[in-house]
Design an enzyme around this catalytic site. Structure first.
Site, PDB file in Angstrom:
ATOM      1  N   LEU A  78       1.525   7.340   4.863  1.00  0.00           N
ATOM      2  CA  LEU A  78       0.636   8.440   4.465  1.00  0.00           C
ATOM      3  C   LEU A  78       0.464   8.454   2.948  1.00  0.00           C
ATOM      4  CD1 LEU A  78       2.104  11.277   6.715  1.00  0.00           C
ATOM      5  CD2 LEU A  78       0.582   9.380   7.325  1.00  0.00           C
TER       6      LEU A  78
ATOM      7  N   GLY B 177      -2.673  12.152  -0.092  1.00  0.00           N
ATOM      8  CA  GLY B 177      -2.502  13.360  -0.915  1.00  0.00           C
ATOM      9  C   GLY B 177      -2.835  13.109  -2.380  1.00  0.00           C
TER      10      GLY B 177
ATOM     11  N   ALA C 147       9.911 -18.943 -42.859  1.00  0.00           N
ATOM     12  CA  ALA C 147       9.920 -17.478 -42.715  1.00  0.00           C
ATOM     13  C   ALA C 147       8.626 -16.884 -43.263  1.00  0.00           C
ATOM     14  CB  ALA C 147      11.104 -16.902 -43.472  1.00  0.00           C
TER      15      ALA C 147
ATOM     16  N   LYS D  27       1.446 -14.565 -29.503  1.00  0.00           N
ATOM     17  CA  LYS D  27       0.462 -14.076 -28.527  1.00  0.00           C
ATOM     18  C   LYS D  27      -0.478 -15.222 -28.193  1.00  0.00           C
ATOM     19  CE  LYS D  27      -3.482 -12.958 -29.048  1.00  0.00           C
ATOM     20  NZ  LYS D  27      -4.774 -12.609 -29.618  1.00  0.00           N
TER      21      LYS D  27
ATOM     22  N   TYR E 208       4.044 -14.454 -37.386  1.00  0.00           N
ATOM     23  CA  TYR E 208       3.101 -14.133 -36.310  1.00  0.00           C
ATOM     24  C   TYR E 208       2.310 -15.379 -35.941  1.00  0.00           C
ATOM     25  CZ  TYR E 208      -0.943 -12.463 -33.779  1.00  0.00           C
ATOM     26  OH  TYR E 208      -1.907 -12.309 -32.812  1.00  0.00           O
TER      27      TYR E 208
ATOM     28  N   HIS F  10      12.047 -16.854 -38.359  1.00  0.00           N
ATOM     29  CA  HIS F  10      12.069 -15.496 -38.924  1.00  0.00           C
ATOM     30  C   HIS F  10      10.683 -14.984 -39.271  1.00  0.00           C
ATOM     31  CE1 HIS F  10      15.809 -17.577 -40.376  1.00  0.00           C
ATOM     32  NE2 HIS F  10      14.910 -18.475 -40.720  1.00  0.00           N
TER      33      HIS F  10
HETATM   34  C1  UD1 Z   1       6.874  16.176   3.048  1.00  0.00           C
HETATM   35  C2  UD1 Z   1       7.378  16.884   4.309  1.00  0.00           C
HETATM   36  C3  UD1 Z   1       8.749  17.502   3.990  1.00  0.00           C
HETATM   37  C4  UD1 Z   1       9.693  16.406   3.546  1.00  0.00           C
HETATM   38  C5  UD1 Z   1       9.118  15.606   2.357  1.00  0.00           C
HETATM   39  C6  UD1 Z   1       9.964  14.379   2.090  1.00  0.00           C
HETATM   40  C7  UD1 Z   1       5.412  17.710   5.496  1.00  0.00           C
HETATM   41  C8  UD1 Z   1       4.590  18.887   5.838  1.00  0.00           C
HETATM   42  N1  UD1 Z   1       6.455  17.914   4.704  1.00  0.00           N
HETATM   43  O1  UD1 Z   1       6.718  17.160   2.045  1.00  0.00           O
HETATM   44  O2  UD1 Z   1       9.268  18.131   5.149  1.00  0.00           O
HETATM   45  O3  UD1 Z   1      10.925  16.954   3.195  1.00  0.00           O
HETATM   46  O4  UD1 Z   1       7.784  15.150   2.659  1.00  0.00           O
HETATM   47  O5  UD1 Z   1       9.528  13.680   0.966  1.00  0.00           O
HETATM   48  O6  UD1 Z   1       5.126  16.627   5.971  1.00  0.00           O
HETATM   49  N2  UD1 Z   1      -0.368  13.106   2.504  1.00  0.00           N
HETATM   50  C9  UD1 Z   1      -1.467  12.675   3.200  1.00  0.00           C
HETATM   51  N3  UD1 Z   1      -2.427  13.602   3.534  1.00  0.00           N
HETATM   52  C10 UD1 Z   1      -2.317  14.911   3.201  1.00  0.00           C
HETATM   53  C11 UD1 Z   1      -1.172  15.342   2.506  1.00  0.00           C
HETATM   54  C12 UD1 Z   1      -0.214  14.411   2.179  1.00  0.00           C
HETATM   55  O7  UD1 Z   1      -1.601  11.498   3.511  1.00  0.00           O
HETATM   56  O8  UD1 Z   1      -3.234  15.665   3.531  1.00  0.00           O
HETATM   57  C13 UD1 Z   1       0.637  12.098   2.102  1.00  0.00           C
HETATM   58  C14 UD1 Z   1       0.900  12.131   0.615  1.00  0.00           C
HETATM   59  O9  UD1 Z   1       0.030  11.228  -0.057  1.00  0.00           O
HETATM   60  C15 UD1 Z   1       2.359  11.713   0.506  1.00  0.00           C
HETATM   61  C16 UD1 Z   1       2.950  12.119   1.854  1.00  0.00           C
HETATM   62  O10 UD1 Z   1       1.856  12.389   2.722  1.00  0.00           O
HETATM   63  O11 UD1 Z   1       2.515  10.324   0.337  1.00  0.00           O
HETATM   64  C17 UD1 Z   1       3.821  13.364   1.725  1.00  0.00           C
HETATM   65  O12 UD1 Z   1       3.050  14.396   1.134  1.00  0.00           O
HETATM   66  P1  UD1 Z   1       3.709  15.391   0.093  1.00  0.00           P
HETATM   67  O13 UD1 Z   1       2.657  16.325  -0.346  1.00  0.00           O
HETATM   68  O14 UD1 Z   1       4.471  14.652  -0.941  1.00  0.00           O
HETATM   69  O15 UD1 Z   1       4.714  16.152   1.047  1.00  0.00           O
HETATM   70  P2  UD1 Z   1       6.032  16.888   0.619  1.00  0.00           P
HETATM   71  O16 UD1 Z   1       5.677  18.224   0.081  1.00  0.00           O
HETATM   72  O17 UD1 Z   1       6.853  16.002  -0.200  1.00  0.00           O
END
Ligand code: UD1
Ligand code: MG
Length: 435
Positions: free
Chosen positions: A11, A14, A357, A329, A343, A340
């Site tokens: 995932l 975010g 040097a 470079k 460049y 020493h």
């Molecule tokens: C999340 C978990 C939390 C856990 C923690 C561990 C959830 C709701 N919570 O929280 O329980 O302890 O990870 O690190 O899952 N992402 C998406 N789409 C979105 C939102 C996020 O792909 O809409 C991805 C983000 O890019 C990220 C990952 O999911 O890589 C986790 O998202 P993040 O916002 O970091 O979640 P946490 O608040 O850390």
């Protein structure tokens, strides 16, 4: 490591608001490579069905990852507007295999050997649990009788729940059917108005489905949410990179003071002293890099460099000695001594040549860069400059303090002689003192 009939979804959609940056979180670099690179690399050791979910700045992330992985992974774009959250990320995800490992993209320290442990159990859901009292930002995991009951996000937790020390580390192994039945049932009735993947746990629990906790270490499962986490993760990863090379025969003095990027390679027996930083696609073969030198995307063979030398990108150094306060470079040095304060930029220097040097290649005239060619067995006296473009052929001798403005032919001696001025006793006259 053998590939398993296993699908992995990472995932990475975010924004990473807590990073306080315009760069999407998973593109922040650790030891020279984007954080997401590491989890994909480890995932590919286990699976031939690796999918990355993208959203915020998705195309930028996809293009960056394709440079490393080409078509070995697939990408899926999340409908962030309508289905935000880690549960929303899996809304239209289709795995190829029965077992699905879900990873958060902000866990760059996770290793394939640790991920493999999730396949050892045959429960329909296995999830990672960290035990710690001093971490924030993690969902709290309610465990009774050895089974997970619920995950409560920190933002939704009461003071009593916040005191729980079992945390969700963010890796889950699901049977395909679990995702198929519960992802569509998620709701966004929580403080953040998001579809939480973690709510799958509570829903499955209501149907008496077994959820096994798998206890994991922070060393591998540290999440990166802000720049302090980023720095901590880099420390762990850098220590791993150095341990890898020391096991393969590289000698390191005070390794905790050394910084080596993921893409650096060593061959033969090398020595790296304290405070050295080696970046990019550097290749070091049978060489000694002395204290506090910086090497950027350069090739060094059978040479010693430093202390306090700076090899900038595309320096190729063979069988040479580079001393303190020397900067190179885009230069090729074969069998050269430059001990020493010099460049060498955009240059080529032949074997047996000794650079005194304080020699400078004046490679830039304010508009363009030019090349300096220095042949074999040349001796360049201290405090000299060569105004590029320029060629100094083999066997030339240049006197100290010279400004070389024209090409030198094989075997020539060259010196710049300014007019000498001597005034006897001038000091005393100037300061109005007695001799
Ligand atoms: C999340 C978990 C939390 C856990 C923690 C561990 C959830 C709701 N919570 O929280 O329980 O302890 O990870 O690190 O899952 N992402 C998406 N789409 C979105 C939102 C996020 O792909 O809409 C991805 C983000 O890019 C990220 C990952 O999911 O890589 C986790 O998202 P993040 O916002 O970091 O979640 P946490 O608040 O850390
Ligand atoms: Mg996170």
């Amino acid at each position: 490591m053998e590939k398993q009939p296993l699908s992995i979804v990472i995932l990475a959609a975010g924004k990473g608001t807590r990073m306080r940056s315009n760069t999407p979180k998973v593109l922040h670099k650790i030891c020279g490579r984007e954080m997401l690179y590491y989890s994909i690399k480890e995932s590919l050791l286990l699976s031939d069905d690796v999918c990355v979910v993208l959203g915020f700045e998705g195309e930028k992330i996809e293009n960056t990852m394709r440079i490393y992985f080409e078509d070995k992974i697939r990408f899926l774009y999340q409908d962030i507007e309508n289905f935000p959250g880690t549960g929303g990320a899996l809304k239209s995800y289709q795995p190829k295999y029965q077992k699905v490992l879900v990873l958060n993209g902000d866990m760059p320290l996770v290793q394939a050997s640790e991920l493999e442990r999730f396949l050892d159990t045959d429960t329909p859901i296995t999830m990672s649990v960290l035990e710690s009292r001093n971490l924030s930002g993690y969902g709290r995991v309610i465990i009774t009788d050895g089974e997970v009951r619920e995950i409560i996000e920190e933002k939704d937790a009461s003071a009593k729940v916040l005191a729980i020390n079992t945390l969700n580390a963010g890796v889950y192994c699901f049977d395909k059917e679990i995702l198929e039945s519960y992802i569509p049932k998620l709701s966004n009735h929580n403080v953040q108005g998001e579809y939480y993947l973690t709510d799958v746990i509570a829903l499955a629990r209501q149907d008496s489905i077994k959820i096994a906790p798998l206890f994991v270490q922070l060393e591998n499962f540290q999440g990166v949410n802000d720049k302090l986490d980023l720095a901590k993760a880099e420390e762990v990863l850098n220590a791993r990179i150095k341990a890898f090379w020391m096991k393969r025969g590289v000698i390191m003095h005070l390794p905790e003071t050394i910084y080596i990027e993921e893409s650096v390679k060593f061959f033969g027996e090398c020595v790296v002293e304290n405070g050295v930083c080696i970046y990019g696609n550097s290749k070091i073969t049978a060489s000694h890099i002395k204290a506090h030198s910086i090497v950027e995307s350069s090739t060094i063979m059978d040479s010693d460099v430093g202390p306090l030398a700076h090899l900038r990108p595309n320096s190729i150094v063979r069988n040479s000695h580079i001393g303190n306060f020397v900067e190179t470079k885009n230069s090729e040095l074969n069998g050269v001594k430059v001990g020493h304060l010099s460049y060498l930029g955009d240059s080529e220097v032949g074997s047996g040549t000794n650079i005194g040097a304080g020699f400078i290649t004046c490679n830039y005239d304010g508009r363009a860069k030019y090349k300096t060619k220095i042949g074999k067995n040349v001796f360049i006296g201290s405090d000299s400059q060569a105004i590029a473009p320029i060629t100094i052929e083999d066997d030339c001798l240049v006197g100290a303090g010279s400004t070389i403005r024209r090409n030198l032919k094989k075997g020539e001696f060259f010196i710049t002689c300014g007019k000498e001025v001597i005034k006897e006793g001038f000091f005393y006259k100037f300061f109005n003192k007695k001799a």
